[in-house]
Write a protein that holds these residues in place. Structure first.
Motif, mmCIF file in Angstrom:
data_model
loop_
_atom_site.group_PDB
_atom_site.id
_atom_site.type_symbol
_atom_site.label_atom_id
_atom_site.label_comp_id
_atom_site.label_asym_id
_atom_site.label_seq_id
_atom_site.Cartn_x
_atom_site.Cartn_y
_atom_site.Cartn_z
ATOM 1 N N ARG A 1 -7.285 -30.276 -34.751
ATOM 2 C CA ARG A 1 -5.608 -30.364 -34.506
ATOM 3 C C ARG A 1 -4.744 -29.393 -34.544
ATOM 4 N NH1 ARG A 1 -0.468 -31.731 -34.837
ATOM 5 N NH2 ARG A 1 0.294 -33.370 -33.748
ATOM 6 N N TYR B 1 5.238 -40.247 -37.339
ATOM 7 C CA TYR B 1 4.360 -40.166 -37.572
ATOM 8 C C TYR B 1 2.941 -40.051 -36.396
ATOM 9 C CZ TYR B 1 0.378 -43.044 -39.545
ATOM 10 O OH TYR B 1 -1.203 -43.312 -40.088
ATOM 11 N N ILE B 2 3.045 -40.031 -35.079
ATOM 12 C CA ILE B 2 2.490 -40.598 -34.271
ATOM 13 C C ILE B 2 2.539 -38.591 -33.557
ATOM 14 C CG2 ILE B 2 1.999 -40.882 -31.937
ATOM 15 C CD1 ILE B 2 2.360 -44.013 -32.075
ATOM 16 N N ARG B 3 2.963 -38.888 -33.855
ATOM 17 C CA ARG B 3 3.638 -37.165 -32.913
ATOM 18 C C ARG B 3 3.316 -35.997 -34.038
ATOM 19 N NH1 ARG B 3 9.222 -35.536 -31.406
ATOM 20 N NH2 ARG B 3 7.731 -33.537 -30.553
ATOM 21 N N LYS B 4 3.423 -35.526 -35.708
ATOM 22 C CA LYS B 4 2.338 -35.780 -36.324
ATOM 23 C C LYS B 4 1.179 -35.690 -36.305
ATOM 24 C CE LYS B 4 5.976 -35.115 -39.582
ATOM 25 N NZ LYS B 4 6.574 -35.285 -41.169
ATOM 26 N N GLY B 5 0.159 -36.686 -36.028
ATOM 27 C CA GLY B 5 -0.913 -36.851 -36.101
ATOM 28 C C GLY B 5 -1.307 -38.201 -36.478
ATOM 29 N N GLY B 6 -0.922 -38.927 -36.697
ATOM 30 C CA GLY B 6 -1.463 -40.046 -37.501
ATOM 31 C C GLY B 6 -1.651 -40.957 -36.554
ATOM 32 N N GLN C 1 0.964 -31.195 -42.748
ATOM 33 C CA GLN C 1 1.614 -30.514 -41.515
ATOM 34 C C GLN C 1 2.452 -32.609 -41.254
ATOM 35 O OE1 GLN C 1 1.238 -30.462 -38.410
ATOM 36 N NE2 GLN C 1 1.638 -32.241 -36.989
ATOM 37 N N MET C 2 1.509 -33.781 -42.826
ATOM 38 C CA MET C 2 2.252 -35.238 -41.793
ATOM 39 C C MET C 2 2.827 -35.927 -42.532
ATOM 40 S SD MET C 2 0.585 -37.383 -40.510
ATOM 41 C CE MET C 2 0.800 -39.068 -39.758
ATOM 42 N N PHE D 1 -7.173 -33.143 -38.723
ATOM 43 C CA PHE D 1 -5.613 -31.778 -38.358
ATOM 44 C C PHE D 1 -6.115 -30.398 -38.430
ATOM 45 C CE2 PHE D 1 -4.800 -36.162 -40.219
ATOM 46 C CZ PHE D 1 -2.828 -35.897 -39.623
#
Lengths: 277, 766
Positions: free
Chosen positions: B345, A152-157, B558-559, B342
């Motif tokens: 990012r 979750y954190i690595r993906k950008g959460g 991405q998520m 995002f």
């Protein structure tokens, strides 16, 4: 769809009024939100990829911001005030109140009922870019949960951890060591952008802890990209602090409004920061 | 056969004027004819009972027709022609000196062999015939035109066939002498059709016929040809480039060959190309990245197959500039939403893209991120052209139209059409129709058709996004491979190799169903109810481009739980999209050489467009072109304002060294620097002549017919000297040619009389 009555005057900074829920909201603790019956389910019966057989399209998802609280099974249920465990402290009032403030002071326009509870190992959680977790000292994450939080954190959460103190810190450190082995838990500098993303919070440490929490001096810790305290914040931990306590008790009128306002500012800033940085 | 029956070739009848030269009054002849006709009819009326009315009619008709033919001959039919006076007229012979003339002729030898043997110093029957009547003047033409004594002076090494200049030069050079016509000896390859049309007008005005002698075969076989390839003029370092390379072949159907893409010695890509039927063009899709900055010469080649008629048309070489600039993009977002986080990012760490974020967080409350200084965007969205036009592109998030003043909306439209910037419009609840953009200046800029606005919450729907055929040929669809988390299960009917098929569904609130004429849909989305939505579409608008990306949550790519942590599809999509957005964005000063590839010693005309910071044309600027040769030699050449066009300056530079020359143009007004830009020209021999090198019959035939000349092949060219006699151009004499003694007259007469006799015999009348 649950609607909350509006009309309570909101005394915070820019805000004039906010919709504040009473105790009328009914939510089964620990259970995912019921499906919104007014919205038809997707006719895309067979999603291209599934995780553990799940389509991972959240029920009632409408693309607006939702405040997502992480539920976890507690190792020490005797401490709980509610049926669900420590994860539920200040729930659901605090969640409702921060949603109402966001709706009032920003133009994010979340739904008044835009909050939900999900387990960390629920694939649906990846549909929400900001998650909130309390009482982390009582969390004994499973392997799957650790992996999910790492991903979750690595993906950008963005992770917000609130309401933990004293002896809970080592557990946070242990979990973060598992989740992000290469990153250190560092103190967030007072001049970090997270304290200036919507409201300018000059002295973050000056926020007093809630009377029910005891006389503590809050510390703001975080995970940073490349371990750079001036860099991008990946997660923030309100150590020796309990913002949600202020949020939850706002409508009771028992506590000073200006301090409550300050507590809301942190919440708004965290969420705006998480959407822009 | 025609000449046997009618005594002369058709061209004489076409060029000549028909008349009767009988000295007797026409009335007398007609009266005599009528008397004879009456006698004939009366004669048959008295033929008695043996004949029927039908017999009498047929016999009368035959006799009357015979009388008419006789009368025609007695009237002395004559063809009046303007024939040239021998040795008083000139003929210009234009000989193609280009490289394609070394290719095979239709029968034996090369095209050049025919030219040498026919128009060489030793002479030939054709030249002897021509020489008896005309003074011949020879010109060689390729990239340039010059007078020669004979075909022996030709080297057949020119890299271009400029027939337009050749016709102009020959016409002008022979303008002071009586000119009967121009003879063009060429295969027609390497000619610019549109330019030839321009050359025809003065020839038609001067009544100068052009006679074309077409060389070479109609088709070259067996052969593989790499057709014209389109590349952007400039790209950012590291950008993906996707090129559809058209390849045509004859004689190699069902064979598979390899297309190789190279940058100098570096191999960029190898693409298998499977040929279909003979003569069919197949598209080979090549994807590659260029990391070295500066002018790059990219070569697309297919190694020659055994027995190919032309091996040198298997490769194309194109110049493009790889820049390492910092492209500044303004991203204005109307509400905090994950798309912002995002997107930023996705391009994090990309040194070529600077996305300056202006994030509205509440009414009149903004966050500015990645601004250059404290003053940038201090008052929100730019209010002046200078402030807005400093960006190369604008990304407009979900911001309602009413936020902008009418001036700001006009300015945004001008940002695209006048400044030439890129505009990317994102979907959302305040975007497109839902944002109230109908009827605004920005609606005109959009590549999509806006429908009636809907309740954004009600309109919210899933879309399964897929590239269209045009999208698959675009870099934006080149998103790399899918990487799934360990627990993911891919639907069995999907191709895991197709990175688009396994992307999570997105959502949209903007019902966009169609694009404007001229716009291209690159991504489309299917909704659960089966409707096809436009997801990504673009078009050119004035100097710039506008792109619509009408979804809310591309960040899901991405998520989402079904997307692996290492998956780069979201990052690559946004990186490609933003790089495309700033690709070829105009500078205030822009230089364009007329040609990007020339031979050593050629002069290249250059055009510079000079604008100020508000992109208004500047006429009184000092504009200087600095040419740097491959060896580092620097020369300067001032450019002058053209007067006819605002802000346009012209000049020419001489390029002598082989290699890539850099032409940098700087413009200044008073003490203020207006800007600069560079272009590149490759000097060296080009293989352009070997492409489409079969005989261009149609264009050469048209050149002849439009000017009143004739089209020949080596087999029919012996008619040329006779045809040239009757062009009517030059010094001519009026010449009368009898037609009464044409064999056809006698044949008709005898035939009619014989038919009458035979019929009478058949019917027992004699």
């Amino acid at each position: 769809m649950r609607r909350l009555p509006a009309g309570v005057t909101w005394p915070i900074g820019l805000a004039a009024a906010a919709a504040v829920g009473s105790a009328s909201a009914v939510l089964a603790l620990g259970a995912p939100r019921a499906q919104d019956a007014s919205r038809p389910r997707s006719t895309f019966d067979r999603p291209p990829v599934t995780i553990r057989g799940a389509a991972v399209e959240p029920d009632g998802y409408d693309g607006t911001f939702e405040f997502v609280r992480v539920r976890f099974g507690s190792a020490n249920l005797s401490f709980t005030r509610r049926m669900g465990g420590e994860w539920a402290h200040d729930y659901p009032r605090a969640d409702r109140e921060i949603i109402a403030v966001l709706n009032e002071v920003t133009n994010m326009r979340p739904r008044p009922d835009g909050y939900r509870v999900l387990r960390m190992d629920d694939p649906e959680i990846f549909n929400f870019p900001v998650i909130y977790l309390v009482e982390i000292g009582f969390w004994r994450p499973s392997e799957v949960e650790v992996t999910a939080l790492r991903d979750y954190i690595r993906k950008g959460g963005f992770l917000i951890v609130d309401d933990f103190r004293g002896g809970q810190l080592p557990n946070l450190m242990r979990i973060m060591n598992q989740v992000a082995p290469g990153l250190e838990v560092l103190e967030v500098p007072d001049d970090h952008l997270v304290f200036d993303s919507f409201f300018r919070i000059e002295e973050p440490r000056s926020l007093p802890t809630h009377p029910v929490y005891g006389q503590l001096s809050p510390v703001y810790l975080g995970l940073f990209e490349d371990n750079d305290p001036n860099g991008r914040l990946l997660a923030i931990f309100n150590y020796d602090n309990d913002l949600a306590e202020w949020w939850e008790t706002f409508s009771t009128g028992y506590y000073p409004i200006d301090i409550t306002n300050e507590a809301f500012k942190f919440g708004v800033n965290y969420i705006v920061y998480a959407h822009t940085h | 056969m025609f000449e046997f029956l009618f005594k002369y070739r058709p061209v004489l009848f076409r060029e000549g004027e028909f008349t009767f030269l009988t000295p007797w009054p026409v009335g007398v002849l007609l009266a005599a004819g009528l008397v004879l006709a009456a006698v004939a009819v009366v004669t048959y009326r008295g033929a008695g009972r043996k004949t029927s009315a039908v017999d009498r009619g047929i016999l009368s008709g035959l006799r009357l027709t015979a009388l008419a033919v006789l009368l025609f001959a007695l009237l002395q039919p004559t063809l009046v022609l303007d024939s040239v006076v021998e040795q008083r007229n000139f003929v210009g012979v234009l000989l193609d000196d280009s490289r394609s003339m070394t290719l095979p002729a239709e029968t034996d030898g090369t095209r050049a062999d025919f030219v040498r043997s026919t128009f060489g110093a030793e002479g030939s029957d054709l030249v002897d015939d021509l020489g008896e009547r005309f003074s011949l003047r020879y010109f060689r033409f390729g990239s340039e035109v010059s007078r020669v004594e004979s075909a022996d002076a030709l080297g057949f090494d020119a890299t271009r066939t400029d027939v337009t200049s050749a016709l102009d030069r020959a016409r002008e050079g022979l303008s002071s002498v009586p000119l009967s016509g121009l003879v063009v000896v060429s295969d027609g390859a390497g000619n610019d059709g549109a330019a030839v049309e321009e050359a025809l007008v003065p020839l038609q005005a001067a009544s100068i016929p052009v006679y074309t002698i077409a060389l070479g075969a109609e088709t070259l076989e067996p052969d593989i040809q790499v057709d014209r390839v389109e590349l952007p003029r400039t790209v950012l370092r590291g950008s993906d480039i996707v090129v559809d390379v058209p390849v045509t072949q004859r004689g190699f159907d069902r064979r598979t060959v390899t297309l190789i893409v190279e940058d100098g010695p570096r191999r960029l890509a190898e693409v298998p190309v499977e040929f279909e039927g003979d003569g069919e063009t197949v598209l080979a899709r090549a994807r590659f990245t260029l990391d070295e900055t500066g002018p790059r010469s990219v070569r697309f080649r297919i190694p020659p197959e055994e027995g190919e008629a032309v091996a040198r048309n298997n490769a194309r070489e194109l110049l493009l500039e790889v820049r390492d600039d910092n492209e500044k993009i303004l991203f204005f977002e109307g509400e905090p939403r994950p798309e912002v986080r995002f997107l930023r990012r996705a391009i994090w760490g990309d040194d070529n893209l600077q996305v300056v974020l202006l994030q509205r967080t509440a009414d009149a409350k903004y966050i500015r991120i990645d601004v250059d200084d404290g003053e940038e965007l201090q008052t929100g969205f730019p209010r002046s052209r200078e402030e807005l036009f400093r960006y190369r592109a604008v990304v407009l998030g979900t911001v309602e139209a009413s936020y902008f003043t009418p001036d700001q909306l006009d300015m945004l439209a001008d940002f695209v059409s006048v400044r030439g910037g890129g505009l990317l419009l994102l979907g959302g609840r305040r975007s497109f129709s839902e944002g109230g953009f109908q009827g605004t200046a920005l609606e005109d800029v959009m590549p999509v058709v806006l429908g009636p606005p809907e309740d954004p919450r009600e309109a919210f729907t899933q879309v399964r996004v897929q590239p269209t055929p045009a999208g698959r040929a675009h870099p934006v669809s080149n998103i790399g491979e899918a990487i799934f988390p360990p627990e993911a299960v891919v639907r069995e009917d999907l191709d895991p190799e197709d990175p688009w098929s396994t992307l999570p569904y997105l959502h949209t609130r903007n019902r966009i169903l169609e694009t404007k004429p001229g716009a291209t849909t690159l991504l489309s989305g299917e909704t659960p109810d089966g409707t096809e939505r436009v997801v990504l579409a673009s078009h050119r608008y004035g100097r710039g481009k506008a792109i619509a990306f009408a979804v809310d949550d591309s960040w899901t790519w991405q998520m989402h739980a079904t997307v692996g942590v290492e998956d780069q599809r979201h990052e690559r999509f946004w990186s490609q999209l933003l790089r495309w957005l700033v690709e070829d964005v105009a500078q205030p000063v822009r230089v364009t050489p007329e040609r990007e590839r020339v031979e050593a010693g050629e002069t290249v005309p250059i055009v510079a467009e000079v604008l100020d910071s508000a992109y208004i044309e500047v006429n009184a600027a000092n504009v200087m072109a600095t040419v740097t040769s491959p060896s580092g030699l620097v020369t300067e050449q001032p450019l002058a304002w053209t007067i006819e066009e605002d802000g346009v300056y012209r000049g020419a530079v001489d390029l002598n060294e082989p290699g890539v020359h850099t032409i940098e143009v700087r413009a200044a007004q008073a003490d203020e620097e207006l800007g600069s830009s560079a272009a590149f020209v490759q000097v060296g021999a080009s293989d352009e002549e070997y492409f489409d090198a079969s005989r261009r019959t149609a264009s050469l035939r048209r050149l002849a017919e439009v000017t009143g000349g004739r089209f020949y092949t080596p087999e029919t060219v012996d008619q040329l000297p006779e045809d040239l006699r009757f062009t009517g151009a030059g010094v001519t004499l009026r010449e009368e040619r009898d037609l009464w003694d044409m064999p056809i007259v006698l044949i008709l007469l005898l035939g009619l009389i014989g038919a009458e006799w035979g019929y009478r015999r058949l019917r027992g009348m004699i």
